[in-house]
Design an enzyme around this catalytic site. Structure first.
Site, PDB file in Angstrom:
ATOM      1  N   HIS A 126       0.819  -1.208   0.000  1.00  0.00           N
ATOM      2  CA  HIS A 126       0.000   0.000   0.000  1.00  0.00           C
ATOM      3  C   HIS A 126       0.854   1.259   0.000  1.00  0.00           C
ATOM      4  O   HIS A 126       2.065   1.213   0.213  1.00  0.00           O
ATOM      5  CB  HIS A 126      -0.990  -0.001   1.167  1.00  0.00           C
ATOM      6  N   CYS A 146       2.898  -4.917   6.576  1.00  0.00           N
ATOM      7  CA  CYS A 146       2.669  -4.655   5.154  1.00  0.00           C
ATOM      8  C   CYS A 146       3.934  -4.155   4.456  1.00  0.00           C
ATOM      9  O   CYS A 146       4.946  -3.898   5.099  1.00  0.00           O
ATOM     10  CB  CYS A 146       1.559  -3.617   4.993  1.00  0.00           C
TER      11      CYS A 146
END
Length: 171
Positions: A126, A146
């Protein structure tokens, strides 16, 4: 009749003006070679988009807030290692845009069970969004596991990578 035509022209002009005020869209298009694999090297903090054996893009990345080692349990702050695939996308991510990594796989579930804990999930590639932009600076490793890139870069990746694309995350 003439008044109706003038009203239609004025309405179209207003629509065009409002669209121009909205700024550029975060949704880009891509017409280059297909991305057939993503490779992440955690130790180098790099991610490559490959078409066949050719790297078509390279990115500097951030990782989980405990970047060394494989993810074993929920909340350990580690980015998983292994072979996964892109399995979903979130156009409304709080981190600008995001594409999901298929963690956990069955092996990950068994490993976490050995610790008596769940494996976690919601692993994405992301952007930074407002929260990440405030945290980044000297520390790129701020997520719960992430892989992060800039907001501009995730716009490109979001357009280039399709669901089902394999991702290999190396230590």
């Amino acid at each position: 009749m003439r008044t109706t035509a003038l009203l239609k022209i004025a309405a179209l002009g207003m629509i065009a003006l409002l669209a121009a005020c909205g700024g550029p869209s975060k949704f880009k298009t891509y017409s280059g070679p297909p991305v057939t694999q993503i490779v992440v090297d955690k130790s180098e903090r790099k991610m490559w988009l490959l078409s066949g054996s050719t790297a078509i893009k390279q990115y500097d990345i951030g990782l989980g807030n405990e970047p060394v080692g494989d993810k074993f349990i929920e909340g350990d702050g580690k980015t998983p290692e292994g072979n996964y695939f892109i399995d979903r996308r979130n156009p409304n991510s709080q981190y600008h845009l995001s594409i999901g990594v298929s963690y956990p796989d069955p092996r990950d579930v068994v490993e976490a069970a050995a610790f008596g804990r769940p494996p976690g999930g919601d692993i994405f590639i992301h952007g930074r969004g407002p929260e990440g932009n405030a945290k980044v600076g000297s520390n790129w490793d701020w997520t719960a596991g992430c892989i992060t890139i800039s907001d501009d870069e995730i716009e490109d990746v979001y357009a280039m990578v399709r669901d089902g694309t394999p991702i290999q995350i190396n230590p």
